[in-house]
Write a protein that holds these residues in place. Sequence first.
Motif, PDB file in Angstrom:
ATOM      1  N   MET A 139       0.967  -1.344   0.172  1.00  0.00           N
ATOM      2  CA  MET A 139      -0.060  -0.026   0.073  1.00  0.00           C
ATOM      3  C   MET A 139       0.699   1.449  -0.148  1.00  0.00           C
ATOM      4  O   MET A 139       0.462   2.180  -0.657  1.00  0.00           O
ATOM      5  CB  MET A 139      -0.929  -0.042   1.253  1.00  0.00           C
ATOM      6  N   GLY A 140       1.931   1.201   0.754  1.00  0.00           N
ATOM      7  CA  GLY A 140       2.963   2.183   0.757  1.00  0.00           C
ATOM      8  C   GLY A 140       3.253   2.802  -0.493  1.00  0.00           C
ATOM      9  O   GLY A 140       3.748   3.908  -0.910  1.00  0.00           O
ATOM     10  N   LYS A 141       3.724   1.731  -1.487  1.00  0.00           N
ATOM     11  CA  LYS A 141       4.286   1.985  -2.701  1.00  0.00           C
ATOM     12  C   LYS A 141       2.999   2.764  -3.575  1.00  0.00           C
ATOM     13  O   LYS A 141       3.371   3.762  -4.363  1.00  0.00           O
ATOM     14  CB  LYS A 141       4.359   0.805  -3.645  1.00  0.00           C
ATOM     15  N   ALA A 142       1.833   2.463  -3.118  1.00  0.00           N
ATOM     16  CA  ALA A 142       0.844   3.210  -3.927  1.00  0.00           C
ATOM     17  C   ALA A 142       0.662   4.822  -3.417  1.00  0.00           C
ATOM     18  O   ALA A 142       0.263   5.620  -4.208  1.00  0.00           O
ATOM     19  CB  ALA A 142      -0.625   2.515  -3.831  1.00  0.00           C
ATOM     20  N   THR A 201       0.764   0.670 -10.088  1.00  0.00           N
ATOM     21  CA  THR A 201       1.970   0.429 -11.090  1.00  0.00           C
ATOM     22  C   THR A 201       1.519  -0.204 -12.403  1.00  0.00           C
ATOM     23  O   THR A 201       0.348  -0.883 -12.360  1.00  0.00           O
ATOM     24  CB  THR A 201       2.943  -0.286 -10.417  1.00  0.00           C
ATOM     25  N   SER A 202       2.235  -0.047 -13.457  1.00  0.00           N
ATOM     26  CA  SER A 202       2.132  -0.986 -14.572  1.00  0.00           C
ATOM     27  C   SER A 202       3.128  -1.454 -14.990  1.00  0.00           C
ATOM     28  O   SER A 202       4.201  -1.223 -14.837  1.00  0.00           O
ATOM     29  CB  SER A 202       1.482   0.107 -15.685  1.00  0.00           C
ATOM     30  N   THR A 250      10.342  -4.565 -12.718  1.00  0.00           N
ATOM     31  CA  THR A 250       9.471  -5.053 -13.832  1.00  0.00           C
ATOM     32  C   THR A 250       8.397  -4.156 -14.075  1.00  0.00           C
ATOM     33  O   THR A 250       7.752  -4.254 -14.881  1.00  0.00           O
ATOM     34  CB  THR A 250       9.034  -6.501 -13.773  1.00  0.00           C
ATOM     35  N   ARG A 251       8.327  -3.251 -13.103  1.00  0.00           N
ATOM     36  CA  ARG A 251       7.094  -2.346 -13.194  1.00  0.00           C
ATOM     37  C   ARG A 251       7.210  -0.840 -13.080  1.00  0.00           C
ATOM     38  O   ARG A 251       8.366  -0.496 -12.380  1.00  0.00           O
ATOM     39  CB  ARG A 251       5.925  -2.603 -12.140  1.00  0.00           C
ATOM     40  N   ARG A 297       3.900  -8.348 -15.719  1.00  0.00           N
ATOM     41  CA  ARG A 297       2.573  -8.724 -15.600  1.00  0.00           C
ATOM     42  C   ARG A 297       2.476 -10.133 -14.465  1.00  0.00           C
ATOM     43  O   ARG A 297       1.557 -10.159 -13.690  1.00  0.00           O
ATOM     44  CB  ARG A 297       1.891  -9.169 -16.989  1.00  0.00           C
ATOM     45  N   ILE A 298       3.832 -11.013 -14.609  1.00  0.00           N
ATOM     46  CA  ILE A 298       3.594 -12.072 -13.810  1.00  0.00           C
ATOM     47  C   ILE A 298       4.395 -12.039 -12.529  1.00  0.00           C
ATOM     48  O   ILE A 298       4.106 -12.572 -11.643  1.00  0.00           O
ATOM     49  CB  ILE A 298       4.051 -13.388 -14.554  1.00  0.00           C
ATOM     50  N   ALA A 299       5.639 -11.022 -12.541  1.00  0.00           N
ATOM     51  CA  ALA A 299       6.234 -10.902 -11.447  1.00  0.00           C
ATOM     52  C   ALA A 299       5.733 -10.574 -10.016  1.00  0.00           C
ATOM     53  O   ALA A 299       5.980 -11.236  -9.235  1.00  0.00           O
ATOM     54  CB  ALA A 299       7.370  -9.880 -11.714  1.00  0.00           C
ATOM     55  N   PRO A 300       4.641  -9.748 -10.043  1.00  0.00           N
ATOM     56  CA  PRO A 300       3.981  -9.603  -8.838  1.00  0.00           C
ATOM     57  C   PRO A 300       3.074 -10.712  -8.097  1.00  0.00           C
ATOM     58  O   PRO A 300       3.212 -11.185  -7.134  1.00  0.00           O
ATOM     59  CB  PRO A 300       2.638  -8.569  -9.033  1.00  0.00           C
TER      60      PRO A 300
END
Length: 218
Positions: free
Chosen positions: A11-14, A156-157, A214-215, A164-167
């Motif tokens: 959440m902090g990253k957001a 993030t995108s 990756t994002r 797409r798969i890393a998270p």
Amino acid sequence: MFVGHYGPALMGKAAAKSVKLWHLFLAVQIVDVFWAIFIMTGIEQARVVPGFLEASHLDLYHMPYTHSLVATLVWMLAGLIFYRLVRPAAGWSGAVIIALAIGSHWLTDLVVHTQDLPIMLDGPMVGFGLWESLLWSQVAEVSLLLVGMVFYLKSTSPKSGLGRIAPWLLFGFLLILQAYNQIAPPPENIQEMAPLALASYLLLAGAAALTDMTRTSR
Ligand SMILES: [Zn+2]
């Protein structure tokens, strides 16, 4: 609490795009990093009591410097100043998010721990004791992590297909560690367990760094 701590990190990253995800992964666990070090050096004490709580074999009877509320406030202040100094690019807002991430550890521990979290250094002791239920403690941890995942994915995108798969690889890795933690037989003693705990916190910070590469923030 173990993987649930990473919910607030995600959440902090957001909330702060300029803060790296692995910094948040370390921040939410920084008191447990020092707990492991303090256990290894005898500054804090705990013992393994198989079946102590349904979801925990640890009797955490002396951890004033890492898990009291008053110490948490000191860790938060130290984290705020430290992050502002070493990463000025993140600004005060980034440093505040790091401090809040550090503080989230105590609040999330409060939910699962039995009454072993001191308010001041020597008590009174608090803890809502969700670890007395294996089912509900796991539901709480995984739910918190999932909410964090939603925040992270929305803010993030992916830079490429890997992004797409890393998270989800990170999420799966966290779930495997959580399940291992619950299923594995209790450790022989606390001195055997502390270095493993420390290694897992550092490993997960590394996994978060790889994932974040990756994002990109939206
Ligand atoms: Zn803790």
